[in-house]
Design a protein around this motif. Structure first.
Motif, PDB file in Angstrom:
ATOM      1  N   LEU A   1      41.453  49.154  35.988  1.00 56.65           N
ATOM      2  CA  LEU A   1      42.719  49.739  36.442  1.00 56.65           C
ATOM      3  C   LEU A   1      42.910  49.582  37.951  1.00 56.65           C
ATOM      4  O   LEU A   1      44.016  49.320  38.422  1.00 56.65           O
ATOM      5  CB  LEU A   1      42.783  51.220  36.065  1.00 56.65           C
ATOM      6  CG  LEU A   1      43.094  51.530  34.610  1.00 56.65           C
ATOM      7  CD1 LEU A   1      42.966  53.018  34.347  1.00 56.65           C
ATOM      8  CD2 LEU A   1      44.488  51.036  34.254  1.00 56.65           C
TER       9      LEU A   1
ATOM     10  N   TRP B   1      41.896  47.234  39.972  1.00 59.39           N
ATOM     11  CA  TRP B   1      42.213  45.900  40.477  1.00 59.39           C
ATOM     12  C   TRP B   1      43.286  45.160  39.691  1.00 59.39           C
ATOM     13  O   TRP B   1      43.635  44.031  40.026  1.00 59.39           O
ATOM     14  CB  TRP B   1      40.933  45.079  40.578  1.00 59.39           C
ATOM     15  CG  TRP B   1      40.050  45.735  41.589  1.00 59.39           C
ATOM     16  CD1 TRP B   1      38.910  46.432  41.353  1.00 59.39           C
ATOM     17  CD2 TRP B   1      40.298  45.841  42.987  1.00 59.39           C
ATOM     18  NE1 TRP B   1      38.425  46.955  42.524  1.00 59.39           N
ATOM     19  CE2 TRP B   1      39.248  46.605  43.542  1.00 59.39           C
ATOM     20  CE3 TRP B   1      41.304  45.377  43.834  1.00 59.39           C
ATOM     21  CZ2 TRP B   1      39.173  46.912  44.892  1.00 59.39           C
ATOM     22  CZ3 TRP B   1      41.232  45.670  45.179  1.00 59.39           C
ATOM     23  CH2 TRP B   1      40.176  46.427  45.689  1.00 59.39           C
ATOM     24  N   THR B   2      43.834  45.784  38.638  1.00 60.78           N
ATOM     25  CA  THR B   2      44.973  45.158  37.964  1.00 60.78           C
ATOM     26  C   THR B   2      46.268  45.905  38.232  1.00 60.78           C
ATOM     27  O   THR B   2      47.316  45.288  38.350  1.00 60.78           O
ATOM     28  CB  THR B   2      44.747  45.090  36.436  1.00 60.78           C
ATOM     29  OG1 THR B   2      44.502  46.404  35.948  1.00 60.78           O
ATOM     30  CG2 THR B   2      43.597  44.164  36.096  1.00 60.78           C
ATOM     31  N   VAL B   3      46.211  47.222  38.344  1.00 61.67           N
ATOM     32  CA  VAL B   3      47.436  48.011  38.484  1.00 61.67           C
ATOM     33  C   VAL B   3      47.496  48.717  39.837  1.00 61.67           C
ATOM     34  O   VAL B   3      48.454  48.553  40.591  1.00 61.67           O
ATOM     35  CB  VAL B   3      47.534  49.057  37.341  1.00 61.67           C
ATOM     36  CG1 VAL B   3      48.766  49.925  37.507  1.00 61.67           C
ATOM     37  CG2 VAL B   3      47.528  48.380  35.989  1.00 61.67           C
ATOM     38  N   VAL B   4      46.482  49.496  40.158  1.00 63.51           N
ATOM     39  CA  VAL B   4      46.532  50.373  41.333  1.00 63.51           C
ATOM     40  C   VAL B   4      46.602  49.581  42.637  1.00 63.51           C
ATOM     41  O   VAL B   4      47.269  49.992  43.582  1.00 63.51           O
ATOM     42  CB  VAL B   4      45.323  51.343  41.315  1.00 63.51           C
ATOM     43  CG1 VAL B   4      45.294  52.204  42.557  1.00 63.51           C
ATOM     44  CG2 VAL B   4      45.365  52.216  40.069  1.00 63.51           C
ATOM     45  N   ARG B   5      45.959  48.420  42.686  1.00 62.62           N
ATOM     46  CA  ARG B   5      45.957  47.635  43.929  1.00 62.62           C
ATOM     47  C   ARG B   5      47.354  47.196  44.351  1.00 62.62           C
ATOM     48  O   ARG B   5      47.628  46.970  45.513  1.00 62.62           O
ATOM     49  CB  ARG B   5      45.057  46.422  43.812  1.00 62.62           C
ATOM     50  CG  ARG B   5      45.621  45.328  42.953  1.00 62.62           C
ATOM     51  CD  ARG B   5      44.783  44.069  43.019  1.00 62.62           C
ATOM     52  NE  ARG B   5      45.263  43.097  42.053  1.00 62.62           N
ATOM     53  CZ  ARG B   5      46.224  42.223  42.289  1.00 62.62           C
ATOM     54  NH1 ARG B   5      46.807  42.176  43.462  1.00 62.62           N
ATOM     55  NH2 ARG B   5      46.608  41.382  41.350  1.00 62.62           N
ATOM     56  N   LEU B   6      48.264  47.089  43.383  1.00 62.71           N
ATOM     57  CA  LEU B   6      49.632  46.699  43.696  1.00 62.71           C
ATOM     58  C   LEU B   6      50.372  47.780  44.480  1.00 62.71           C
ATOM     59  O   LEU B   6      51.282  47.489  45.248  1.00 62.71           O
ATOM     60  CB  LEU B   6      50.393  46.378  42.407  1.00 62.71           C
ATOM     61  CG  LEU B   6      49.800  45.250  41.554  1.00 62.71           C
ATOM     62  CD1 LEU B   6      50.539  45.155  40.229  1.00 62.71           C
ATOM     63  CD2 LEU B   6      49.838  43.945  42.306  1.00 62.71           C
ATOM     64  N   PHE B   7      49.962  49.033  44.270  1.00 62.11           N
ATOM     65  CA  PHE B   7      50.631  50.154  44.930  1.00 62.11           C
ATOM     66  C   PHE B   7      49.848  50.682  46.128  1.00 62.11           C
ATOM     67  O   PHE B   7      50.439  51.092  47.123  1.00 62.11           O
ATOM     68  CB  PHE B   7      50.854  51.295  43.929  1.00 62.11           C
ATOM     69  CG  PHE B   7      51.621  50.859  42.722  1.00 62.11           C
ATOM     70  CD1 PHE B   7      52.986  50.620  42.797  1.00 62.11           C
ATOM     71  CD2 PHE B   7      50.980  50.659  41.520  1.00 62.11           C
ATOM     72  CE1 PHE B   7      53.692  50.206  41.686  1.00 62.11           C
ATOM     73  CE2 PHE B   7      51.685  50.242  40.411  1.00 62.11           C
ATOM     74  CZ  PHE B   7      53.043  50.007  40.482  1.00 62.11           C
TER      75      PHE B   7
ATOM     76  N   ALA C   1      42.582  51.706  45.316  1.00 67.08           N
ATOM     77  CA  ALA C   1      41.824  50.800  44.442  1.00 67.08           C
ATOM     78  C   ALA C   1      40.374  50.697  44.917  1.00 67.08           C
ATOM     79  O   ALA C   1      39.448  50.715  44.102  1.00 67.08           O
ATOM     80  CB  ALA C   1      42.475  49.422  44.409  1.00 67.08           C
TER      81      ALA C   1
END
Length: 164
Positions: free
Chosen positions: A126, A128-134, A139
């Motif tokens: 989670l 490094w696929t989702v949280v890093r974008l925000f 992350a």
């Protein structure tokens, strides 16, 4: 050393009252102190203030450990036992000590281990696929938390039914 080594006197309760090899600990503390001082000197020439502070903190900790070990060595055989010093007496449990709990079964330990490792894997995926974008900082924090889970999961899995 083997269990029947005549040079090693065992008290029978080593995990609770282990005797520390103080001379080895002193050597390691001195190596840490020298490395920290070298790091401070090097990073001062590179004008890297953060690294200088980090090395200085490590140096202070190594110095404190060195002073503590020297103090224990000077206190004599109670802290630095030799071959002629008798072992400590095992600690006796008081009579009003609560009875031991039922040990965990192998299946329960496996389930707890798998749940902990699944949580670790989920945190990393989670992060490094989702949280890093925000939030890249969050992350990284999630990854750090995930890094602390596997050692505890291994302790649970290898507890062999001990109470914990």
């Amino acid at each position: 050393m083997t269990r029947f080594d005549p040079h090693r006197i065992r008290s029978g309760d080593e995990p609770m009252h282990a005797r520390s090899p103080l001379r080895m600990r002193l050597t390691m503390a001195l190596i840490g102190l020298a490395s920290a001082l070298g790091g401070v000197a090097f990073f001062l020439t590179q004008h890297a203030t953060g690294w200088v502070i980090a090395c200085a903190v490590i140096g202070v900790l190594a110095l404190a450990d060195t002073l503590l070990v020297v103090h224990h060595i000077r206190q004599g055989p109670h802290y630095q036992p030799g071959r002629d010093i008798p072992p400590y007496r095992p600690v006796e449990e008081p009579e009003d000590y609560p009875p031991p709990r039922e040990p965990l079964s192998q299946r329960t330990r496996e389930q707890v281990y798998l749940a902990m490792m699944g949580t670790c894997l989920a945190l990393v995926v989670l992060a490094w696929t989702v949280v890093r974008l925000f939030s890249p900082g969050l992350a990284v924090a999630m990854s750090v938390v995930a890094a602390f889970i596997p050692p505890f999961a291994v302790m649970v899995a290898n507890s062999r039914g001990r109470n914990w």
